[in-house]
Structures are given as structure tokens and as C-alpha cells.
Design a protein around this motif. Structure first.
Motif, PDB file in Angstrom:
ATOM      1  N   THR A  58       0.833  -1.201   0.000  1.00 45.94           N
ATOM      2  CA  THR A  58       0.000   0.000   0.000  1.00 45.94           C
ATOM      3  C   THR A  58       0.871   1.256   0.000  1.00 45.94           C
ATOM      4  OG1 THR A  58      -1.565  -1.224   1.320  1.00 45.94           O
ATOM      5  CG2 THR A  58      -1.887   1.137   1.204  1.00 45.94           C
ATOM      6  N   ASN A  59       1.934   1.207   0.800  1.00 45.40           N
ATOM      7  CA  ASN A  59       2.810   2.375   0.881  1.00 45.40           C
ATOM      8  C   ASN A  59       3.463   2.681  -0.468  1.00 45.40           C
ATOM      9  OD1 ASN A  59       4.127   4.338   2.779  1.00 45.40           O
ATOM     10  ND2 ASN A  59       5.916   3.402   1.869  1.00 45.40           N
ATOM     11  N   VAL A  60       3.814   1.640  -1.205  1.00 44.93           N
ATOM     12  CA  VAL A  60       4.430   1.898  -2.505  1.00 44.93           C
ATOM     13  C   VAL A  60       3.450   2.647  -3.415  1.00 44.93           C
ATOM     14  CG1 VAL A  60       5.618   0.911  -4.481  1.00 44.93           C
ATOM     15  CG2 VAL A  60       5.905  -0.119  -2.273  1.00 44.93           C
TER      16      VAL A  60
ATOM     17  N   PHE B  17      20.130   9.488   6.883  1.00 43.80           N
ATOM     18  CA  PHE B  17      19.418   8.500   7.689  1.00 43.80           C
ATOM     19  C   PHE B  17      18.920   7.357   6.806  1.00 43.80           C
ATOM     20  CE2 PHE B  17      15.432   7.020   9.702  1.00 43.80           C
ATOM     21  CZ  PHE B  17      15.955   6.604  10.914  1.00 43.80           C
ATOM     22  N   HIS B  18      18.271   7.718   5.709  1.00 45.18           N
ATOM     23  CA  HIS B  18      17.709   6.696   4.816  1.00 45.18           C
ATOM     24  C   HIS B  18      18.797   5.767   4.302  1.00 45.18           C
ATOM     25  CE1 HIS B  18      15.295   4.816   1.732  1.00 45.18           C
ATOM     26  NE2 HIS B  18      16.043   5.313   0.765  1.00 45.18           N
ATOM     27  N   ILE B  19      19.958   6.322   3.996  1.00 47.02           N
ATOM     28  CA  ILE B  19      20.968   5.531   3.300  1.00 47.02           C
ATOM     29  C   ILE B  19      21.472   4.374   4.157  1.00 47.02           C
ATOM     30  CG2 ILE B  19      23.011   6.857   3.986  1.00 47.02           C
ATOM     31  CD1 ILE B  19      22.262   5.380   0.549  1.00 47.02           C
ATOM     32  N   LEU B 104       8.321  -4.812  -6.683  1.00 49.84           N
ATOM     33  CA  LEU B 104       8.875  -6.162  -6.740  1.00 49.84           C
ATOM     34  C   LEU B 104       9.419  -6.551  -5.368  1.00 49.84           C
ATOM     35  CD1 LEU B 104       9.111  -7.902  -9.275  1.00 49.84           C
ATOM     36  CD2 LEU B 104      11.519  -7.297  -9.368  1.00 49.84           C
ATOM     37  N   GLU B 105      10.209  -5.627  -4.786  1.00 48.95           N
ATOM     38  CA  GLU B 105      10.821  -5.934  -3.509  1.00 48.95           C
ATOM     39  C   GLU B 105       9.764  -6.079  -2.417  1.00 48.95           C
ATOM     40  OE1 GLU B 105      13.973  -3.364  -2.322  1.00 48.95           O
ATOM     41  OE2 GLU B 105      14.294  -4.456  -0.450  1.00 48.95           O
ATOM     42  N   ALA B 106       8.793  -5.154  -2.384  1.00 46.93           N
ATOM     43  CA  ALA B 106       7.799  -5.190  -1.311  1.00 46.93           C
ATOM     44  C   ALA B 106       6.932  -6.438  -1.421  1.00 46.93           C
ATOM     45  CB  ALA B 106       6.934  -3.932  -1.352  1.00 46.93           C
ATOM     46  N   GLY B 374      31.009   9.050   1.372  1.00 49.78           N
ATOM     47  CA  GLY B 374      30.959   9.071  -0.089  1.00 49.78           C
ATOM     48  C   GLY B 374      29.791   9.897  -0.602  1.00 49.78           C
ATOM     49  N   TRP B 375      28.622   9.696   0.018  1.00 42.09           N
ATOM     50  CA  TRP B 375      27.459  10.427  -0.474  1.00 42.09           C
ATOM     51  C   TRP B 375      27.556  11.908  -0.170  1.00 42.09           C
ATOM     52  CZ3 TRP B 375      24.262   9.356  -4.133  1.00 42.09           C
ATOM     53  CH2 TRP B 375      24.001   8.011  -4.445  1.00 42.09           C
ATOM     54  N   ILE B 376      28.003  12.230   1.038  1.00 42.17           N
ATOM     55  CA  ILE B 376      28.086  13.652   1.369  1.00 42.17           C
ATOM     56  C   ILE B 376      29.133  14.297   0.465  1.00 42.17           C
ATOM     57  CG2 ILE B 376      28.439  15.329   3.214  1.00 42.17           C
ATOM     58  CD1 ILE B 376      27.573  13.175   5.171  1.00 42.17           C
TER      59      ILE B 376
HETATM   60  C1  HEM Z   1      21.834   5.847  -2.906  1.00 43.20           C
HETATM   61  C2  HEM Z   1      20.804   6.131  -2.397  1.00 43.20           C
HETATM   62  C3  HEM Z   1      19.642   5.235  -2.183  1.00 43.20           C
HETATM   63  C4  HEM Z   1      19.544   3.876  -2.144  1.00 43.20           C
HETATM   64  C5  HEM Z   1      20.628   2.873  -2.330  1.00 43.20           C
HETATM   65  C6  HEM Z   1      18.177   3.555  -1.876  1.00 43.20           C
HETATM   66  C7  HEM Z   1      17.662   2.281  -1.734  1.00 43.20           C
HETATM   67  C8  HEM Z   1      16.450   2.004  -1.169  1.00 43.20           C
HETATM   68  C9  HEM Z   1      15.966   0.729  -0.727  1.00 43.20           C
HETATM   69  C10 HEM Z   1      16.703  -0.550  -0.845  1.00 43.20           C
HETATM   70  C11 HEM Z   1      14.721   0.868  -0.216  1.00 43.20           C
HETATM   71  C12 HEM Z   1      13.794  -0.189   0.338  1.00 43.20           C
HETATM   72  C13 HEM Z   1      12.771  -0.448  -0.754  1.00 43.20           C
HETATM   73  C14 HEM Z   1      11.792  -1.529  -0.460  1.00 43.20           C
HETATM   74  O1  HEM Z   1      12.120  -2.440   0.266  1.00 43.20           O
HETATM   75  O2  HEM Z   1      10.679  -1.475  -0.980  1.00 43.20           O
HETATM   76  C15 HEM Z   1      14.410   2.218  -0.370  1.00 43.20           C
HETATM   77  C16 HEM Z   1      13.225   2.749  -0.058  1.00 43.20           C
HETATM   78  C17 HEM Z   1      12.845   3.911  -0.603  1.00 43.20           C
HETATM   79  N1  HEM Z   1      13.696   4.862  -1.174  1.00 43.20           N
HETATM   80 FE1  HEM Z   1      15.637   4.830  -1.257  1.00 43.20          FE
HETATM   81  N2  HEM Z   1      17.496   4.698  -1.775  1.00 43.20           N
HETATM   82  C18 HEM Z   1      18.372   5.741  -1.961  1.00 43.20           C
HETATM   83  C19 HEM Z   1      18.095   7.069  -1.990  1.00 43.20           C
HETATM   84  C20 HEM Z   1      16.824   7.470  -2.195  1.00 43.20           C
HETATM   85  C21 HEM Z   1      16.442   8.750  -2.665  1.00 43.20           C
HETATM   86  C22 HEM Z   1      17.356   9.913  -2.999  1.00 43.20           C
HETATM   87  C23 HEM Z   1      15.091   8.682  -2.785  1.00 43.20           C
HETATM   88  C24 HEM Z   1      14.170   9.753  -3.233  1.00 43.20           C
HETATM   89  C25 HEM Z   1      13.958  10.110  -4.361  1.00 43.20           C
HETATM   90  C26 HEM Z   1      14.643   7.399  -2.357  1.00 43.20           C
HETATM   91  C27 HEM Z   1      13.330   6.974  -2.316  1.00 43.20           C
HETATM   92  C28 HEM Z   1      12.906   5.847  -1.677  1.00 43.20           C
HETATM   93  C29 HEM Z   1      11.518   5.526  -1.424  1.00 43.20           C
HETATM   94  C30 HEM Z   1      10.337   6.345  -1.840  1.00 43.20           C
HETATM   95  C31 HEM Z   1      11.479   4.320  -0.728  1.00 43.20           C
HETATM   96  C32 HEM Z   1      10.269   3.600  -0.196  1.00 43.20           C
HETATM   97  C33 HEM Z   1       9.804   2.599  -1.203  1.00 43.20           C
HETATM   98  C34 HEM Z   1       8.660   1.784  -0.723  1.00 43.20           C
HETATM   99  O3  HEM Z   1       7.668   2.350  -0.265  1.00 43.20           O
HETATM  100  O4  HEM Z   1       8.763   0.549  -0.818  1.00 43.20           O
HETATM  101  N3  HEM Z   1      15.722   6.686  -1.996  1.00 43.20           N
HETATM  102  N4  HEM Z   1      15.473   2.900  -0.942  1.00 43.20           N
END
Ligand code: HEM
Ligand code: HDD
Ligand code: HEM
Lengths: 341, 447
Positions: A58-60, B17-19, B104-106, B374-376
Motif C-alpha cells: 500500500t505504501n508503494v 538516515f535513509h541511506i 517487486l521488492e515489497a 561518499g554520499w556527502i
Molecule cells: C543511494 C541512495 C539510495 C539507495 C541505495 C536507496 C535504496 C532504497 C531501498 C533498498 C529501499 C527499500 C525499498 C523496499 O524495500 O521497498 C528504499 C526505499 C525507498 N527509497 Fe531509497 N534509496 C536511496 C536514496 C533514495 C532517494 C534519494 C530517494 C528519493 C527520491 C529514495 C526513495 C525511496 C523511497 C520512496 C522508498 C520507499 C519505497 C517503498 O515504499 O517501498 N531513496 N530505498
């Protein structure tokens, strides 16, 4: 049809899908809170069983929606981003808390009750904030000079609350109807009775809030109310779909020992009702994306990007649809999952 | 702080944080996939147990990876609306395709986690493969967008905006291939070293049964082998990325090396502090000619210095430090895995010495830090541009005010989640001790 109309139609489709999935998902969180697992009925447990594997998907859809708008309507991002900064950021914070805690919920028994409360409360707050986008887009709440949101005006306007009441009521109504069907699939008649009862109460209430919203809209966004009245035919069809679905909750079963009602028929009718009404709302909103500054035609992307996006949708969907079907069979149909415990 | 600085801090923190979670979301599925395959090959049930326990950890991490990614995606539009307008016009494809990777992953993560007991072995491997594939694909795709910001192509700037958009050319921009490889392999490396850290930490405990030792030792050796190999490849892909900088973003390379004068036989500066006002670098060890050699494979390659460019497009001086820290961590990790491999081979299945285990617990955190550096480095080294030589960061930012409220709120949220993740993780693994699960697995294997 022009590129812009195609683009807005696809966007509409995603809004619609997310509205349904989101309602069911957030609503299930709320019902999981109301129904304590210690109580006799397993209604809360049923809600949670549905929620665990599905919230990620759903979140996707939410992210899909955001990316679709950026991709199709890049020139709308500046006004939208600035205008929606406040509700948007709040949604992000609440959504993060909710998702994180929902996952943690399954890993830490000790914190169960706190986690249930988070999922239940955010299950009401997030949809409220999302629904608020509608009156904002209909005009009057964004400062035309700075693009900033006029928070005071938004919060003191009755139509905002009408939208809120309508949004929450339809969220809970749809999720109750869905969970009634899901409980039937799980052959849990006590949970079924609970959710059927809520659906019966909430249905007419939702209809009433919808009428109230259109009425109050006249003061804030007269143009939209007028357009909506021109789309009467669609709203009428939508009301018929509702009545059909509502009555399906009363139909008798052949086996006298089973509870009344055909929840699958009812839920499908309610989706249809929603589709018709939201189509009509969307059509009435045209040609504006944000009234009065931004039309769909002005904000659509360039043709080269548009074509590449369509191709990527076609290929992506061809790959994903089998995955969705498999997922659905495993979690919504398979008795070993649905009826477990 | 002015609103622009706050916006940059807020966005940088969200990504930083996300990374952490995103990188592990790319790296861990590979480890899970490898151990599922090992199980099919060796029929040793300990490998399924590894896969199972890592999957549990991954599922907890996903609870943060997904919402934090959602934050980043939405925050981009909220904080950098003018930039996102350009994204929509030119580089929307990777963002769009990335969604299919997320789906696909989810989908298959839920299937792998919640339906494992109903899947045949073949389907289980397929599911975990699709999870790993989805994570890797999303990393490559997002990197395409970032690479485009560094080396924008696929459009013509004009007076009133842009024309002649070629989406695929933007997608395959000049730094895409090198960045994508570097990001992907460094994520695999980080996933492996995080597993290695945990295994090494567990092995440090005195009271361990023989089968627990063998389990952890196996996990440690497997992850060090993968991590070591990946860190070697990371160095090569990083070198490639550096050569792309030389060709396409010379100011960034000059700032990374504290080079002011354009010259051939340019030296490589290790360590030290770059002072932009004094135009010098202090405290560095200089290796003559190496920078020229790395940049163009020849000692007489001419490397551009910062003085060739107007002062107002110089990147900040601290990127030299960030670059050194990233490369330094990489070199250290290669050496550490080689050392551990040598000890492991000499001792044939016995526990590694205490001091080495202690050292190895640092590999995971070190790799995560390298990712952050690296990213910063990439993002700050691009300053003052958001889209290199096309859009300035100041022109991309939102006009909405009062951003400091959001900075405080989001930073508190990230702190809370970091703490909660650690608490939940340790509480889960305390309630499911390895000893019990191992016993069950071994009993099943014999029965
Ligand atoms: C190098 C940087 C990044 C990497 C390697 C990365 C990788 C990932 C991974 C592996 C997930 C988990 C996805 C899942 O399990 O469904 C994720 C989630 C997510 N990432 Fe990142 N991400 C990066 C940067 C960003 C950036 C810059 C954005 C924004 C544009 C972004 C947007 C998202 C979103 C929206 C999700 C949630 C997807 C979902 O709801 O399943 N990411 N990311
Ligand atoms: C475990 C993490 C890790 C390690 C050990 C290294 N890197 Fe790295 N590096 C990254 C993780 C990373 C990264 C986080 O993945 C970056 C940030 C943006 C990108 O494209 O990759 C990156 C960027 C990056 C860039 C900038 C690319 C650009 O701005 O376009 C260069 C030149 C290098 N790296 C070079 C190296 C070299 C020569 C290394 C020698 C060992 C090295 N990196 C180790
Ligand atoms: C995930 C790891 C990342 C980290 C830790 C990171 C870090 C940062 C930092 C610290 C800044 C502020 C730079 C400054 O003002 O000095 C920044 C800016 C930015 N980054 Fe990144 N970044 C990451 C990945 C990405 C990716 C994958 C994209 C795009 C797809 C991206 C797009 C941006 C944008 C649009 C800005 C704001 C404009 C700018 O300052 O140039 N970042 N990032």
C-alpha cells in the motif's frame, strides 16, 4: 485525448487505487486498536492479519502517486510543494511512525499495546491530512503572492471539516466493508458480525457527509460546486451502486445458520460507488489542478518524456501484474493464511 | 541559519538516515540469497537458519527503510520544488522505473517473510532473488538520477526553459555507469561487513557451545569473503568514478585533492586540511605524480586546479576530508579482510584470535561510515550546483518559510527511530536465542 488528459486520467486512477487501499489499510489499523485482542471477538486480530503483509505494498502506491505527479506535471510541483509543505511533512512524520511501529509490533511482544495505539491513532490522522489536500486544491487557501498555505483560514473554514468528516467516514466505512468480507473468507462469524454492523452504520453517515461537503463547498469554491452539479448523472449512478451494495449486506444466505449478507458483492458495489463518485469529482475539477492558478494543460510534461513514461508503465505493469496476482492468492485467498489460528 | 541552509541540512540528514537502512536493504538480501543457495548446495540446515535470522533483521530494517525512503521522495518535492520541476521534465524515468523495483521488492519480501512455510524451496529462492534484485535495481536507478545531477545531459537549455528532451540520454548520462557500479558494489560490501561485525562480536563471548562457534565462524568467514571481494571491486569502480570526475567535473576532483594550480605530474594529497582562502593544503602527505596517474593513467596527464574556475563555483574545502575518509576506510577494509582470511586459512575452522575479532567488529560500522562520507562528498562536492552548471542550489529551494520547525521534528524522529530499531532488534534476538534455534535445526537434520 490530449497528453494532459491522459496524464490526469492515469493520475486519477492511482489516486483512486490509493484511496481504496489506503482506506482499508488505515482503517484496519484503527479497528485493530478498537478491538483489543483480549476481548472475545477476534475482530482486531483479523484486521491485523490482513495488515501485516499488505502495508508495504500500500505504501508503494503512495510513493507511486507522488512520483507520477512529479513525472506528469512537473510544472505543478513548485506551487504544490510549497502549498502542501505543512500537511505533507506531517503526513511523512506520522507515516514513518506508523510503518516502523507496525513492523516492530511483530518483533517485540513487550511493547504491543503502545504499538497498537500508534497504528490506530495514525490510522485516523494520516487520512485526515491527506483529505485536506482536496479543499486546498479547490482554491482559496493558498496565498497567491507567496504560494504559502493560509493555515488560519483553512482551519477556520467549515468546509474543511466537512471534507474531514467525509474522508474519515468513508475510510472507516470502506475498511469495515472490506474486513467483513475478509472475515467471511476466514470463516469467522463473530468478526463478520462486528464489521457488518459498522458498515451498516457508517454507510448512510458517509452519504450524508458527502452531501454536506458539496453544500458547504458553495461558499469556498463555488466553481467546483457548480461543476459538480453538472455531473449529477454520475453521482446518481454512484448512489445506485451504494444502495445495491448496502442491500447486499441484508440479503439472506441459502444456509439459514450463516449470517445474513453477501459482503463480497457489497464491497465490489462500494468500490464501484467510489469509482463513479471520484470520477465525477475529478471531472468537475478540470481543467484546474490547483484553482485558479494552474490548469492541467499548462503543467503537463513534454511529449518526449510523456511517451517514455507510458512505455515504462506498460512494461512495468506487464512484469508486476503476475506478482500482484500471486500475492493476492497467497494472502487474501489462501485459507491456510486467512483462516489461520 | 537561513532557510536555504536549513533546507540543505534537513535534506542531507534525511538522506543520511535513509541511506543506512537503504544500503543494508541492498546488501543483506544478497547475503540471504547466498545462504539459501549454499543450503541447496550443501544441504546443511545451518545455512537456512542464517537466512532466516538475517531475514528477520532485514524485515525490521525495512520497517524504517521504506518510510524513510518515502520521506526522502516527498521531501524532494517539498524542499526543492524548482529542482523537481527539472526532474519531471528530464530525468523522471529512473524515479518512475524505481517504483516497479520497489513493488517487486515489497511484494516478494512479504511473500518471503509471511508465506515462507507455504513455499516450495524453488519458489523460496526465487522470492529472495527477486527481493535482492528489486533492492539492487532501486539503488542503480536512484543513482542514475544522482549521476544526472552531476553530469546533466539529454536536454537543451533555452531562454524560457528547456527543449529537446531525450529521456534515455539523460538516464544513461556520462557518470551513470561508474556511479551505479560503485554504489551497488559498495552496498554489497557494506551488507557483508555488517554481518561480519555481528558474527565477530558473538564469537567474542566466552560461553559458547561448539555448534554455536561453528555457526558464527561460518557466517564470519562467508561474510568476510564476500565483503573482501566486494571491497576490492569497490576500489576499482571508485577509481573509475574518479576518472569520470576528471573528465566531467574537474572542480570536484580538484577540491577532493586540494589542487589549486592546473598541472601535469599532479601529486596525490593524503590527509591534511584544505584552506580555500589561503589556497593551500596543510598537513598532507603528497605522493608526486600519483593524482595525474590515477586521473588519466599517465604521469603527464594535466589535472585542472581550482584556480581555473571562478571562486563562486568552488566546492567547499571539507570535501577533501570526506574523500580521504571514504578511500581510507576502503583501503583499511581490504587489508582487514585479507588479514582475517589469512588467519582463517591458517587456523582451519578454529576461532580467530581475540584481538582480531575485536578489530573485525569495526568493519560494519566502518563500511556504513564510508557510505555516508561518499554520499556527502558527492552531494556537497557538487555545490553550489544542484544540477551541475545548470541550476544553483539557492534557485532550487522552496519559498515556504519556518523550516527550522521541520528540522527539529525530523531530527527527533530519526533519533527516536534509531533507538527504537536497536531496542527492537536486541529484544527480538534475546527472545529467540541462537542456541535454541540451532538445536532445533540440528535435531531436524538428524531426524
Ligand atoms: C543511494 C541512495 C539510495 C539507495 C541505495 C536507496 C535504496 C532504497 C531501498 C533498498 C529501499 C527499500 C525499498 C523496499 O524495500 O521497498 C528504499 C526505499 C525507498 N527509497 Fe531509497 N534509496 C536511496 C536514496 C533514495 C532517494 C534519494 C530517494 C528519493 C527520491 C529514495 C526513495 C525511496 C523511497 C520512496 C522508498 C520507499 C519505497 C517503498 O515504499 O517501498 N531513496 N530505498
Ligand atoms: C563502502 C563504501 C565506499 C568505499 C569503501 C569507497 N567508496 Fe567511493 N563512494 C561510495 C562508497 C564507497 C558511495 C557512497 O557509494 C558514493 C557516493 C556517490 C556515489 O556515486 O557513490 C561514492 C562516491 C565516490 C566518488 C565520487 C563520484 C561522483 O561524485 O561522481 C569517487 C571518485 C569515489 N567514490 C572513489 C572511491 C575510491 C577511489 C575508493 C577507494 C577505495 C572508494 N571510493 C571507496
Ligand atoms: C543517500 C545518500 C545521500 C546523502 C547522504 C546525501 C547527502 C546530501 C547532503 C549532505 C546534501 C546537502 C549538500 C550541501 O548543501 O552541502 C544533499 C543535497 C542534495 N542531494 Fe544528496 N545525498 C544522498 C543521495 C542523493 C541522491 C541519490 C539524490 C538524487 C537522486 C540526491 C539529491 C540531492 C539534492 C536534490 C540535494 C539538494 C540540492 C543540493 O544541495 O544540491 N542526493 N545531499
Amino acid at each position: 485525448m490530449s497528453d494532459a488528459i491522459w496524464a490526469i486520467s492515469i493520475t486519477w486512477l492511482f489516486v483512486f487505487i490509493y484511496a481504496i487501499l489506503g482506506s482499508v489499510d488505515f482503517g484496519a489499523g484503527f479497528w485493530g486498536l478498537v478491538y483489543n485482542p483480549r476481548e472475545r471477538s477476534r475482530a482486531g486480530e483479523i484486521a491485523n492479519r490482513f495488515l501485516s503483509p499488505t502495508w508495504e505494498v500500500t505504501n508503494v502506491f503512495l510513493v507511486l502517486l507522488v512520483v507520477t505527479i512529479v513525472a506528469f506535471f512537473p510544472r505543478a510541483i513548485a506551487p504544490l510543494g510549497t502549498g502542501l509543505l505543512i500537511p505533507g511533512s506531517l503526513v511523512l512524520i506520522l507515516l514513518t511512525l506508523r510503518s516502523a511501529f507496525m513492523v516492530f509490533h511483530y518483533s517485540a511482544l513487550r511493547f504491543r499495546s503502545t504499538l497498537r495505539i500508534v497504528s490506530g491513532v495514525t490510522g485516523l490522522l494520516i487520512p485526515s491530512l491527506l483529505v485536506i489536500a482536496l479543499p486546498i486544491l479547490a482554491g482559496g487557501f493558498i496565498d497567491p503572492e507567496t504560494d504559502r498555505l493560509l493555515v488560519g483560514k483553512l482551519l477556520s473554514s467549515p468546509v474543511t471539516y466537512a471534507y474531514l468528516a467525509f474522508g474519515l467516514s468513508s475510510e472507516l466505512f470502506l475498511s469495515a466493508a472490506f474486513l467483513a468480507d475478509y472475515s467471511r473468507e476466514a470463516e469467522d462469524s463473530s468478526a463478520y458480525a462486528v464489521f457488518r454492523k459498522y458498515a451498516l452504520w457508517l454507510g448512510p453517515f458517509t452519504l450524508a457527509t458527502a452531501v454536506l461537503t458539496v453544500y458547504l463547498m458553495g461558499r469556498q469554491a463555488e466553481w467546483l460546486r457548480d461543476h459538480i452539479l453538472e455531473e449529477q448523472g454520475w453521482f446518481l449512478l454512484s448512489a445506485i451502486a451504494f444502495l445495491l451494495g448496502y442491500s447486499a449486506l441484508w440479503w439472506r444466505r441459502k444456509h439459514p445458520e450463516r449470517e445474513r449478507g453477501f459482503p463480497r458483492v457489497a464491497f465490489v458495489c462500494f468500490i464501484l460507488q467510489f469509482a463513479l463518485a471520484s470520477y465525477a469529482y475529478g471531472a468537475a475539477h478540470l481543467p484546474y489542478l490547483v484553482y485558479p492558478t494552474l490548469t492541467v494543460e499548462e503543467s503537463v510534461t513534454n511529449p518526449a518524456m510523456f511517451d517514455s513514461l507510458l512505455i515504462s508503465y506498460a512494461v512495468g505493469m506487464a512484469i508486476l501484474v503476475p506478482g500482484f496476482i500471486y500475492f493476492w492468492r497467497l494472502f487474501l485467498k489462501d485459507k491456510r493464511y486467512v483462516g489461520r489460528g | 541559519m537561513d532557510d536555504l541552509t536549513i533546507a540543505r541540512t534537513l535534506f542531507g540528514s534525511s538522506l543520511g538516515f535513509h541511506i543506512i537502512f537503504a544500503t543494508l536493504g541492498v546488501g543483506l538480501p544478497l547475503m540471504i540469497f547466498v545462504s539459501e543457495v549454499f543450503y541447496q548446495v550443501t544441504n546443511d540446515r545451518r545455512y537456512t537458519l542464517m537466512a532466516k535470522r538475517w531475514t528477520k533483521a532485514q524485515a525490521i530494517l525495512l520497517g524504517v527503510a521504506i518510510p524513510s525512503g518515502t520521506i526522502v521522495a516527498v521531501q524532494m518535492s517539498l524542499l526543492w520544488p524548482q529542482f523537481m520541476e527539472m526532474v519531471g521534465e528530464v530525468i523522471a524515468l529512473p524515479f518512475q522505473i524505481e517504483l516497479f523495483a520497489f513493488f517487486l521488492e515489497a511484494l516478494f519480501m512479504s511473500i518471503y517473510v509471511y508465506a515462507a512455510d507455504r513455499l516450495s524451496p524453488g519458489l523460496r529462492i526465487l522470492s529472495v532473488f527477486l527481493v535482492a534484485f528489486g533492492g539492487s535495481a532501486s539503488a542503480v536507478l536512484i543513482t542514475s538520477a544522482n549521476a544526472w545531477m552531476n553530469t546533466p545531459t539529454g536536454f537543451q537549455p533555452t531562454e524560457g526553459g528547456i527543449t529537446g528532451v531525450r529521456p534515455w540520454e539523460a538516464f544513461f548520462n556520462p557518470s551513470f555507469a561508474s556511479s551505479a557500479f560503485h554504489v551497488l558494489i559498495s552496498a554489497y560490501m557494506t551488507g557483508a561487513f555488517v554481518v561480519a561485525s555481528i558474527a565477530a562480536y558473538r564469537l567474542l563471548r566466552r560461553k559458547l557451545s561448539q555448534s554455536e562457534i561453528r555457526y558464527h565462524h561460518r557466517a564470519l568467514m562467508m561474510s568476510l569473503a564476500i565483503g573482501g571481494t566486494m571491497s576490492l571491486i569497490t576500489a576499482f569502480t571508485g577509481h573509475w568514478a574518479g576518472q569520470v570526475l576528471h573528465d566531467h567535473q574537474p572542480e570536484k576532483l580538484a577540491a577532493a585533492e586540494g589542487l589549486f594550480e592546473t598541472q601535469s605530474h599532479a601529486p596525490l594529497a593524503l590527509g591534511g586540511i584544505v584552506d580555500l582562502d589561503e589556497q593551500k593544503i596543510t598537513g598532507a602527505i603528497e605522493i608526486p605524480g600519483l593524482l595525474s596517474f590515477l586521473a588519466g593513467n599517465r604521469l603527464d596527464t594535466v589535472v585542472k586546479g581550482l584556480n581555473d574556475y571562478p571562486r563562486d563555483v568552488w566546492p567547499p574545502g571539507y570535501v577533501h576530508l570526506l574523500f580521504n575518509l571514504m578511500v581510507g576506510s576502503g583501503v583499511l577494509l581490504i587489508l582487514l579482510s585479507a588479514l582475517a582470511g589469512w588467519f582463517g586459512w591458517r587456523r582451519k575452522g578454529d576461532r580467530l584470535p581475540q584481538w582480531l575479532l575485536w578489530t573485525l567488529t569495526s568493519t560494519g560500522p566502518l563500511a556504513v561510515l564510508a557510505i555516508e562520507f561518499g554520499w556527502i562528498f558527492t552531494c556537497s562536492g557538487r555545490q553550489p550546483w544542484t544540477i551541475y552548471r545548470f541550476q544553483r542550489t539557492a534557485d532550487a529551494a522552496t519559498q515556504a518559510g519556518d523550516l527550522w520547525v521541520w528540522l527539529v521534528l525530523f531530527l527527533s524522529l530519526y533519533m527516536l527511530l534509531l533507538i527504537a530499531t536497536v531496542v527492537i532488534m536486541s529484544s527480538y534476538f534475546k527472545r529467540h536465542p541462537l542456541a535454541e534455534e540451532l538445536e532445533a535445526v540440528v535435531a531436524e537434520g538428524n531426524g
